[in-house]
Design an enzyme around this catalytic site. Structure first.
Site: not given
Ligand SMILES: Nc1ncnc2c1ncn2[C@@H]1O[C@H](COP(=O)(O)O)[C@@H](O)[C@H]1OP(=O)(O)O
Ligand SMILES: [Mg+2]
Ligand SMILES: [Mg+2]
Ligand SMILES: [Mg+2]
Length: 396
Positions: A160-161, A317, A158, A163, A71, A48
């Site tokens: 890493i959307d 998101d 984001d 996780t 994020e 992330d």
């Protein structure tokens, strides 16, 4: 007609591709490798932060005046503890390893719609081809601290959307969008684990990148850059109600899956729901993967107004996914049929869920949601128990 934001497209594609190379490396080394103790969430934390460092470094060199709503922030990397120091050094090493790679250049062509195809056409002045070190990279991460708002140009990220999907080796996505005056103008979604060809099992075919430009359609291209990576147009297929399936979260805590089932039954959807983590759902939706013709995300009960234990959806998101849907011929709104508002700040406020589908289906789903919620409320009152799902303020 010239395509707007063509430099922004090139930069965003390059940034998302590099971040996906990073997350794939982290997964292979740390999640699939032997080093992971069950339940250890640290690989996703490392990925992330470093993916946000890579993308923000590229964005802030290419567009120094653009604010970013990302994020993550660097607070956890700056704490004066051994743990934080270790995390920081891994993040810096991973991000620099990706940024130091020389800029790729492929000759660029244009397709029949005059859209740039082929290369990523990266440029050294985007911060590429050198290492940046801890201070610059932590600063880059914190470029993501922008509060957002109604006016001006800004990016939302984001890194890493999904996780949970990342850790399961399932679907996750690296998601980037450009907003101008609260309207999404450009969206890029990198899906390292999504097959390029619908319903293909993966293998060499894994890794798809989606790009949408307002007014200029939605496209897919391979995630790995190559001189031959032509873009193909994506248009949502027309599916009859009984042929489609709902696309929904894997995580029960993220969406009211039981309500989804009742909505599906009410409109005559027979297919079993397709569950997937992250904005890869939007990608699957626009391709019609697995019969998925509706993305439905309703807040779970509790937490007062808006449900979801008080959780508010974040703009990163849904921003790129929403444009992808619109440009592929679909409609997206909250569960009352109102447009998603990306101008409220970092969250969508009390938006009451997300519904995306083709126009005809979308209207039916909205109607069915209202009916199911009214029904549920009636049952709850009849039983004299607490409201199980979302209370009546939804219906106002
Ligand atoms: N309580 C929650 N309700 C809804 N979404 C959540 C909640 N907690 C985290 N999320 C975010 O929902 C998205 C995943 O949704 P889905 O389960 O449909 O893939 C992610 O962006 C995840 O954050 P993150 O980006 O940190 O993974
Ligand atoms: Mg997310
Ligand atoms: Mg995330
Ligand atoms: Mg998160």
């Amino acid at each position: 007609m010239p395509v707007p934001f063509s430099l922004e497209q090139q930069v965003a594609i390059a940034a998302v591709r590099r971040a996906c190379a990073l997350t794939t490396t982290v997964f292979n080394k740390l999640v699939a490798g032997e080093t992971l103790v069950k339940g250890d969430k640290s690989p996703v934390t490392v990925a992330d932060f470093s993916a946000q460092a890579v993308i923000n470094t590229i964005l802030s060199h290419a567009f120094p005046d653009d604010p970013i709503i990302g994020e993550e922030d660097s607070a956890d990397l700056r704490a004066p503890t051994k743990e934080s120091e270790l995390l920081r050094s891994r993040v810096v090493e991973l991000a620099d390893e990706i940024l130091v790679q020389p800029p790729l250049f492929f000759p660029r062509g244009v397709d029949e719609d005059e859209v740039v195809v082929g290369g990523s056409g990266e440029r050294p002045e985007w911060g590429l081809g050198r290492r940046w070190g801890a201070e610059a990279l932590l600063k880059a991460i914190d470029r993501g601290n922008y509060a957002g708002g109604r006016l001006g140009r800004m990016w939302t990220l984001d890194p890493i959307d999904g996780t949970k999907g990342f850790l399961r080796g399932g679907q996750y996505a690296v998601c980037l969008a450009l907003l101008v005056d609260a309207r999404v103008e450009l969206g890029v979604i990198g899906c390292p684990n999504l097959p390029q060809i619908t319903n293909d099992s993966g293998g060499d075919n894994k890794g798809a990148l989606f790009i949408a430009v307002r007014g200029h359609g939605a496209r897919q291209l391979p995630l790995s850059p190559s001189a031959l990576s032509t873009q193909v147009r994506v248009n949502m297929p027309h599916l009859a109600l009984h042929d489609l399936s709902f696309l929904e979260s894997v995580e029960k805590a993220h969406a009211a899956l039981d309500t989804n089932a009742r909505v599906a039954a009410r409109i005559g959807v027979r297919g079993a729901p397709v569950r997937m983590d992250s904005q890869a759902k939007y990608a699957a939706l626009v391709r019609g993967d697995g019969g998925g013709g509706v993305y439905l995300r309703l807040p779970v009960a509790g937490g007062g107004k808006g449900g979801n234990g008080g959780y508010q959806e974040k703009i990163w998101d849904h921003a790129p996914g929403s444009l992808l849907v619109e440009e592929a011929g679909g409609v997206i709104s909250d569960s009352r049929g109102r447009p998603l508002d990306f101008g409220l700040g970092r969250t969508l406020g009390e938006n009451f869920g997300v519904v995306a589908a083709r126009k005809e289906v979308h209207a039916q789903v909205i109607e069915a949601i209202q009916a199911v919620l009214a029904e549920t409320e009636g049952e709850a009152e009849g039983e004299g128990t607490a409201v199980r799902t979302v209370p009546n303020f939804w219906l106002r």
